[in-house]
Design an enzyme around this catalytic site. Sequence first.
Site, PDB file in Angstrom:
ATOM      1  N   LYS A   1     -30.338  46.786 -26.139  1.00  0.00           N
ATOM      2  CA  LYS A   1     -29.125  46.539 -25.340  1.00  0.00           C
ATOM      3  C   LYS A   1     -27.896  46.494 -26.244  1.00  0.00           C
ATOM      4  CE  LYS A   1     -28.116  42.141 -24.068  1.00  0.00           C
ATOM      5  NZ  LYS A   1     -26.770  41.723 -24.493  1.00  0.00           N
ATOM      6  N   ASN A   2     -28.016  45.780 -27.364  1.00  0.00           N
ATOM      7  CA  ASN A   2     -26.842  45.565 -28.204  1.00  0.00           C
ATOM      8  C   ASN A   2     -26.432  46.798 -28.995  1.00  0.00           C
ATOM      9  OD1 ASN A   2     -26.797  43.035 -27.159  1.00  0.00           O
ATOM     10  ND2 ASN A   2     -27.443  41.972 -29.035  1.00  0.00           N
TER      11      ASN A   2
ATOM     12  N   ASP B   1     -30.290  35.204 -31.280  1.00  0.00           N
ATOM     13  CA  ASP B   1     -30.875  35.637 -30.003  1.00  0.00           C
ATOM     14  C   ASP B   1     -32.374  35.354 -29.914  1.00  0.00           C
ATOM     15  OD1 ASP B   1     -28.429  36.485 -29.146  1.00  0.00           O
ATOM     16  OD2 ASP B   1     -28.782  38.619 -29.478  1.00  0.00           O
TER      17      ASP B   1
ATOM     18  N   ARG C   1     -16.829  31.827 -27.600  1.00  0.00           N
ATOM     19  CA  ARG C   1     -16.738  33.280 -27.784  1.00  0.00           C
ATOM     20  C   ARG C   1     -15.288  33.784 -27.782  1.00  0.00           C
ATOM     21  NH1 ARG C   1     -22.060  36.010 -25.170  1.00  0.00           N
ATOM     22  NH2 ARG C   1     -21.954  37.234 -27.046  1.00  0.00           N
ATOM     23  N   PRO C   2     -14.514  33.325 -28.751  1.00  0.00           N
ATOM     24  CA  PRO C   2     -13.137  33.822 -28.845  1.00  0.00           C
ATOM     25  C   PRO C   2     -13.113  35.291 -29.279  1.00  0.00           C
ATOM     26  CG  PRO C   2     -13.658  32.445 -30.743  1.00  0.00           C
ATOM     27  CD  PRO C   2     -14.866  32.417 -29.843  1.00  0.00           C
ATOM     28  N   ILE C   3     -11.954  35.933 -29.178  1.00  0.00           N
ATOM     29  CA  ILE C   3     -11.867  37.352 -29.582  1.00  0.00           C
ATOM     30  C   ILE C   3     -10.796  37.561 -30.649  1.00  0.00           C
ATOM     31  CG2 ILE C   3     -12.786  38.335 -27.432  1.00  0.00           C
ATOM     32  CD1 ILE C   3      -9.776  38.864 -26.691  1.00  0.00           C
TER      33      ILE C   3
ATOM     34  N   ARG D   1     -19.730  40.196 -20.815  1.00  0.00           N
ATOM     35  CA  ARG D   1     -18.832  39.640 -21.828  1.00  0.00           C
ATOM     36  C   ARG D   1     -18.453  40.655 -22.888  1.00  0.00           C
ATOM     37  NH1 ARG D   1     -16.794  35.410 -22.883  1.00  0.00           N
ATOM     38  NH2 ARG D   1     -16.809  36.095 -25.035  1.00  0.00           N
TER      39      ARG D   1
ATOM     40  N   ARG E   1     -30.054  40.990 -17.325  1.00  0.00           N
ATOM     41  CA  ARG E   1     -28.991  41.530 -18.190  1.00  0.00           C
ATOM     42  C   ARG E   1     -29.574  42.142 -19.453  1.00  0.00           C
ATOM     43  NH1 ARG E   1     -26.128  37.295 -20.355  1.00  0.00           N
ATOM     44  NH2 ARG E   1     -25.463  39.024 -21.638  1.00  0.00           N
TER      45      ARG E   1
ATOM     46  N   CYS F   1     -18.189  31.168 -22.192  1.00  0.00           N
ATOM     47  CA  CYS F   1     -19.372  31.411 -21.380  1.00  0.00           C
ATOM     48  C   CYS F   1     -20.438  30.385 -21.710  1.00  0.00           C
ATOM     49  CB  CYS F   1     -19.914  32.809 -21.590  1.00  0.00           C
ATOM     50  SG  CYS F   1     -20.885  32.953 -23.054  1.00  0.00           S
TER      51      CYS F   1
HETATM   52  C1  UD1 Z   1     -23.399  39.989 -30.508  1.00  0.00           C
HETATM   53  C2  UD1 Z   1     -24.591  40.222 -29.593  1.00  0.00           C
HETATM   54  C3  UD1 Z   1     -25.225  38.901 -29.206  1.00  0.00           C
HETATM   55  C4  UD1 Z   1     -25.575  38.090 -30.453  1.00  0.00           C
HETATM   56  C5  UD1 Z   1     -24.351  37.965 -31.362  1.00  0.00           C
HETATM   57  C6  UD1 Z   1     -24.677  37.305 -32.697  1.00  0.00           C
HETATM   58  C7  UD1 Z   1     -23.945  42.235 -28.432  1.00  0.00           C
HETATM   59  C8  UD1 Z   1     -23.577  42.880 -27.134  1.00  0.00           C
HETATM   60  N1  UD1 Z   1     -24.118  40.906 -28.399  1.00  0.00           N
HETATM   61  O1  UD1 Z   1     -22.440  39.256 -29.750  1.00  0.00           O
HETATM   62  O2  UD1 Z   1     -26.410  39.184 -28.457  1.00  0.00           O
HETATM   63  O3  UD1 Z   1     -25.979  36.803 -30.073  1.00  0.00           O
HETATM   64  O4  UD1 Z   1     -23.817  39.270 -31.660  1.00  0.00           O
HETATM   65  O5  UD1 Z   1     -25.682  37.979 -33.352  1.00  0.00           O
HETATM   66  O6  UD1 Z   1     -24.091  42.897 -29.437  1.00  0.00           O
HETATM   67  N2  UD1 Z   1     -16.343  34.917 -33.134  1.00  0.00           N
HETATM   68  C9  UD1 Z   1     -15.055  34.451 -33.294  1.00  0.00           C
HETATM   69  N3  UD1 Z   1     -14.038  35.313 -33.031  1.00  0.00           N
HETATM   70  C10 UD1 Z   1     -14.234  36.586 -32.621  1.00  0.00           C
HETATM   71  C11 UD1 Z   1     -15.544  37.048 -32.464  1.00  0.00           C
HETATM   72  C12 UD1 Z   1     -16.593  36.183 -32.729  1.00  0.00           C
HETATM   73  O7  UD1 Z   1     -14.849  33.305 -33.667  1.00  0.00           O
HETATM   74  O8  UD1 Z   1     -13.244  37.310 -32.394  1.00  0.00           O
HETATM   75  C13 UD1 Z   1     -17.480  34.008 -33.378  1.00  0.00           C
HETATM   76  C14 UD1 Z   1     -18.267  33.748 -32.091  1.00  0.00           C
HETATM   77  O9  UD1 Z   1     -17.683  32.727 -31.312  1.00  0.00           O
HETATM   78  C15 UD1 Z   1     -19.616  33.356 -32.617  1.00  0.00           C
HETATM   79  C16 UD1 Z   1     -19.741  34.223 -33.890  1.00  0.00           C
HETATM   80  O10 UD1 Z   1     -18.416  34.624 -34.218  1.00  0.00           O
HETATM   81  O11 UD1 Z   1     -19.618  32.002 -32.970  1.00  0.00           O
HETATM   82  C17 UD1 Z   1     -20.604  35.432 -33.701  1.00  0.00           C
HETATM   83  O12 UD1 Z   1     -20.084  36.254 -32.696  1.00  0.00           O
HETATM   84  P1  UD1 Z   1     -20.259  37.831 -32.701  1.00  0.00           P
HETATM   85  O13 UD1 Z   1     -21.046  38.253 -33.897  1.00  0.00           O
HETATM   86  O14 UD1 Z   1     -18.918  38.441 -32.498  1.00  0.00           O
HETATM   87  O15 UD1 Z   1     -21.143  38.038 -31.409  1.00  0.00           O
HETATM   88  P2  UD1 Z   1     -20.954  39.137 -30.288  1.00  0.00           P
HETATM   89  O16 UD1 Z   1     -20.528  40.424 -30.881  1.00  0.00           O
HETATM   90  O17 UD1 Z   1     -20.155  38.557 -29.158  1.00  0.00           O
END
Ligand code: UD1
Length: 435
Positions: free
Chosen positions: A22-23, A307, A121-123, A92, A399, A116
Amino acid sequence: MAQYIIQGGRRLEGEHWVQGAKNSALPILAAAAATKSQCVIHRCPALKDVDAALRILRWLGCGVRREGGTVTVDAAGLSHSRIPEVLMREMRSSIIFMGPLLSALGHAELSAPGGCEIGLRPINLHLEAMRALGAEIVDEGGRLSCSAAKGLHGGRYILSFPSVGATENMMIAAARARGTTTLTNAAREPEIVDLANFLNRCGANVRGAGEGVITIEGVESLHGAEHAVIPDRIAAVTMLSAAAITRGEILLRGAAPGHMDAVLSVLEQGGCRIRRAPDGEMHLRACARLRHFPTVRTMPYPGFPTDAQAAIMALACVAEGASMITETIFENRYNHVGELRRMGASIRVEDRVAVVEGVACLHGAGVEARDLRAGTALVVAGLAAEGRTRVRGVCHMERGCERFEEALAALGADINRMEEDSDGKEANEDKGEKK
Ligand code: UD1
């Protein structure tokens, strides 16, 4: 709301083909939009999140066709740069469309996905990465308007944390940016390498994926390509856990054991016998009661994946001795703990550390999945519990797990998917409440 009804205590045994990741599929589908050409993606799992990504692609003007596991995306018609909130909310990781839209159309308008079930999960890292490539981003009450009127340019960016999604967004956006981009402290997950391979097939020049520093030489244009998504290492762990908790055995076909070292070594510590074959086959046998897992700490790849934390916790619940599990990636990834306790598990949580004292046996109960991985852990636990377990919230599992109940039933599990009574009667009975 659908639910799984599991009669525990059946030993699982048999073969299982691992689904596509999926990822990997999600960012690759998003990247296909950036090619503005036709891409053929094989081994695309049939999942709700993938369906959501396909709906977004259609909304943006792409042609989308699915035949079995193969999805064809014709991005020649890509014309919309705005993703409505209702589509953003379905998944998401829809934020992953920001890079492709900026790259292909010079503009993207989408909403910031909110917090969530598993954490904030900030961006911010996605936004900083896009700004490093010259994008201007205006946040109007959660609605993000991103533009790069003169196109993106190469840039340098050091991630403060190796975010998977931010690494992917930057790789896709930088593929057609003018000049060279260097991304330091990049995520190293196998799905990053898969995306880089796809982009390179489309004519991009991405080097270093899978290492800490990724270099992207921007190219004039991308073209279409054909690509097969890598096996889903987390879905594979779920099936291994299901076999292990029932003291069963399983032959996984089409897996990538090399992507799963951290989890496999934990399972081996627990007493599972695992045989890996270079062609992607792997065999697990767990004849006796599992032993405890002394310390499991979730980390970015190649560390133990967050995960897989919930599934391993389900195993720890019935293992001999105490296991210590530390979640370091997400703030709120213990949604399964309270529900496992309802099944008789002994788990203490302090901040990010969970101490699990193994019990001889769990008992069936009515439990609720609040996120995908928590849900699969509850199903795994239910397979070994005495009596009947009812897991609500099947929508979360859909999902990420392709035909989950069918796959488990094929291995001998007694599991059925049922629609819950509209008045929630059975769920209330589980809580001892009569309507
Ligand atoms: C991806 C995976 C998810 C997995 C995660 C960590 C997909 C679709 N999802 O999620 O299944 O659990 O990697 O291996 O690939 N963070 C920030 N700011 C940001 C982005 C992230 O602070 O802009 C933090 C998040 O809150 C979290 C950490 O970084 O604590 C890891 O997040 P991230 O690696 O970005 O996970 P996803 O890409 O959302």
